[in-house]
Scaffold this active site. Structure first.
Site, PDB file in Angstrom:
ATOM      1  N   HIS A   3     -19.605 -57.313 -27.391  1.00  0.00           N
ATOM      2  CA  HIS A   3     -18.773 -57.761 -26.262  1.00  0.00           C
ATOM      3  C   HIS A   3     -17.714 -56.727 -25.912  1.00  0.00           C
ATOM      4  CE1 HIS A   3     -19.956 -62.210 -27.127  1.00  0.00           C
ATOM      5  NE2 HIS A   3     -20.854 -61.579 -26.407  1.00  0.00           N
TER       6      HIS A   3
ATOM      7  N   ASN B  54     -19.862 -69.970 -42.530  1.00  0.00           N
ATOM      8  CA  ASN B  54     -19.038 -70.506 -41.456  1.00  0.00           C
ATOM      9  C   ASN B  54     -18.275 -71.722 -41.971  1.00  0.00           C
ATOM     10  OD1 ASN B  54     -18.788 -69.689 -38.514  1.00  0.00           O
ATOM     11  ND2 ASN B  54     -18.841 -71.932 -38.341  1.00  0.00           N
TER      12      ASN B  54
HETATM   13  P1  OAD Z   1     -15.483 -69.191 -31.879  1.00  0.00           P
HETATM   14  O1  OAD Z   1     -14.009 -69.426 -31.909  1.00  0.00           O
HETATM   15  O2  OAD Z   1     -16.321 -69.867 -30.835  1.00  0.00           O
HETATM   16  O3  OAD Z   1     -16.116 -69.618 -33.297  1.00  0.00           O
HETATM   17  C1  OAD Z   1     -15.521 -69.166 -34.498  1.00  0.00           C
HETATM   18  C2  OAD Z   1     -16.301 -69.836 -35.617  1.00  0.00           C
HETATM   19  O4  OAD Z   1     -15.812 -69.329 -36.852  1.00  0.00           O
HETATM   20  C3  OAD Z   1     -16.099 -71.356 -35.644  1.00  0.00           C
HETATM   21  O5  OAD Z   1     -17.364 -71.975 -35.860  1.00  0.00           O
HETATM   22  C4  OAD Z   1     -15.169 -71.578 -36.838  1.00  0.00           C
HETATM   23  O6  OAD Z   1     -15.468 -72.791 -37.500  1.00  0.00           O
HETATM   24  C5  OAD Z   1     -15.529 -70.407 -37.724  1.00  0.00           C
HETATM   25  N1  OAD Z   1     -14.447 -69.932 -38.594  1.00  0.00           N
HETATM   26  C6  OAD Z   1     -13.117 -69.988 -38.374  1.00  0.00           C
HETATM   27  N2  OAD Z   1     -12.447 -69.387 -39.394  1.00  0.00           N
HETATM   28  C7  OAD Z   1     -13.404 -68.936 -40.261  1.00  0.00           C
HETATM   29  C8  OAD Z   1     -13.381 -68.230 -41.503  1.00  0.00           C
HETATM   30  N3  OAD Z   1     -12.219 -67.852 -42.059  1.00  0.00           N
HETATM   31  N4  OAD Z   1     -14.552 -67.926 -42.103  1.00  0.00           N
HETATM   32  C9  OAD Z   1     -15.738 -68.316 -41.562  1.00  0.00           C
HETATM   33  N5  OAD Z   1     -15.833 -68.997 -40.380  1.00  0.00           N
HETATM   34  C10 OAD Z   1     -14.685 -69.292 -39.755  1.00  0.00           C
HETATM   35  O7  OAD Z   1     -15.700 -67.610 -31.813  1.00  0.00           O
HETATM   36  P2  OAD Z   1     -17.065 -66.841 -31.528  1.00  0.00           P
HETATM   37  O8  OAD Z   1     -18.234 -67.575 -32.065  1.00  0.00           O
HETATM   38  O9  OAD Z   1     -16.867 -65.458 -32.005  1.00  0.00           O
HETATM   39  O10 OAD Z   1     -17.094 -63.926 -25.848  1.00  0.00           O
HETATM   40  O11 OAD Z   1     -17.127 -66.852 -29.912  1.00  0.00           O
HETATM   41  C11 OAD Z   1     -18.215 -66.178 -29.295  1.00  0.00           C
HETATM   42  C12 OAD Z   1     -17.743 -65.619 -27.993  1.00  0.00           C
HETATM   43  O12 OAD Z   1     -17.162 -66.665 -27.182  1.00  0.00           O
HETATM   44  C13 OAD Z   1     -16.633 -64.595 -28.098  1.00  0.00           C
HETATM   45  O13 OAD Z   1     -17.115 -63.325 -28.458  1.00  0.00           O
HETATM   46  C14 OAD Z   1     -16.127 -64.591 -26.661  1.00  0.00           C
HETATM   47  C15 OAD Z   1     -16.151 -66.072 -26.337  1.00  0.00           C
HETATM   48  O14 OAD Z   1     -16.563 -66.290 -25.003  1.00  0.00           O
HETATM   49  C16 OAD Z   1     -16.621 -63.086 -24.865  1.00  0.00           C
HETATM   50  O15 OAD Z   1     -15.441 -62.890 -24.727  1.00  0.00           O
HETATM   51  C17 OAD Z   1     -17.665 -62.476 -24.007  1.00  0.00           C
END
Ligand code: OAD
Length: 249
Positions: free
Chosen positions: A124, A219
């Protein structure tokens, strides 16, 4: 969850030990323990205070570039003050223990690279790049204080935008190609700290599964991948990854 209560399943350790090619797909959860807010975690999510759908879009940089820019400047200042956590460092160590590790990160914070990881696909983009959509210039941002006017390209004087993928935009071609190639040849696909909701990133795990790779999810909450993963480790990545690496050493 205290460190001692996390046991790393032997199935995960065995799969990683036998792997000749590993993909680590990381999301905001990997940077959470560095103090970078995740997107969708209710209590800490970046988006609980802002309307990213209104800010992280190409239209925002046309309609109200200064407001959009100053949200990114705020994120830059916040992220610039963070450092890699033991999860990022463990992935560097894992790269030394296996023939091939490709990190594909959805994060734009640059923390994998700061930790020393060399093979990182920034799916991204990167928060600290200023990008010109008119002449293609890309420059490293150096100042993060609030702006009074949007920054202009030093080459063509058009308004710049951050070098991140905005809502509705395509993944940069080179990043997509590298990510798909690594996914198509991996034996193990680690999905770490991502809600697995945003495509095409979330589709890569499915591609790996379809090909017969072992899917390991690390996760803290359930995701759409949890029910199809071979192994699910429901714990913080900064705790789990160092234990995984220690078990392989
Ligand atoms: P999210 O905030 O959607 O998801 C983060 C995930 O990590 C959640 O399922 C949490 O439960 C988990 N989590 C939180 N703390 C954690 C830890 N210490 N260890 C393990 N897991 C943990 O973030 P992303 O999945 O990265 O895109 O979001 C994907 C995309 O959505 C981002 O890259 C962004 C957004 O739209 C763009 O900006 C294009």
């Amino acid at each position: 969850m205290s460190d001692t209560t996390i046991d790393v399943p032997t199935a995960a350790i065995d799969a990683l030990r036998q792997a000749t090619s590993i993909v680590a797909m990381t999301g905001a959860g990997v940077s959470a323990e560095s103090g970078v807010p995740t997107f969708r975690d209710a209590q800490t999510g970046l988006w609980s205070q802002y309307k990213p759908e209104a800010l992280a879009t190409p239209d925002a940089f046309v309609q109200d570039p200064l407001t959009a820019w100053n949200w990114y400047q705020w994120r830059r200042e916040l992220v610039a003050a963070t450092t890699p956590n033991p999860g990022h460092v463990a992935l560097c160590a894992l790269a030394e223990l296996t023939p091939a590790l490709q990190i594909i990160t959805q994060n734009v914070d640059g923390l994998h690279t700061s930790a020393g990881s060399e093979s990182v696909v920034e799916f991204h983009g990167n928060l600290f790049i200023d990008q010109c959509d008119h002449c293609g210039t890309r420059e490293q941002a150096t100042a993060y204080e609030p702006l009074t006017t949007p920054p202009l390209c030093s080459a063509c004087a058009q308004v710049l935008r951050p070098g991140v993928v905005l809502f509705g935009e395509l993944i940069p071609e080179a990043a997509l190609r590298s990510a798909v190639a690594a996914t198509e040849q991996c034996d193990v696909f680690l999905s770490i700290g991502t809600s697995s909701l945003v495509y095409p990133a979330a589709g890569l795990a499915q591609t790996a599964l379809t090909r017969g790779a072992t899917l390991i999810e690390i996760n803290t909450e359930e995701t759409p991948l949890s029910s199809v993963a071979d192994v699910v480790i429901r714990a913080p990545s900064a705790n789990v990854l160092p234990k995984l690496v220690a078990a392989l050493q």
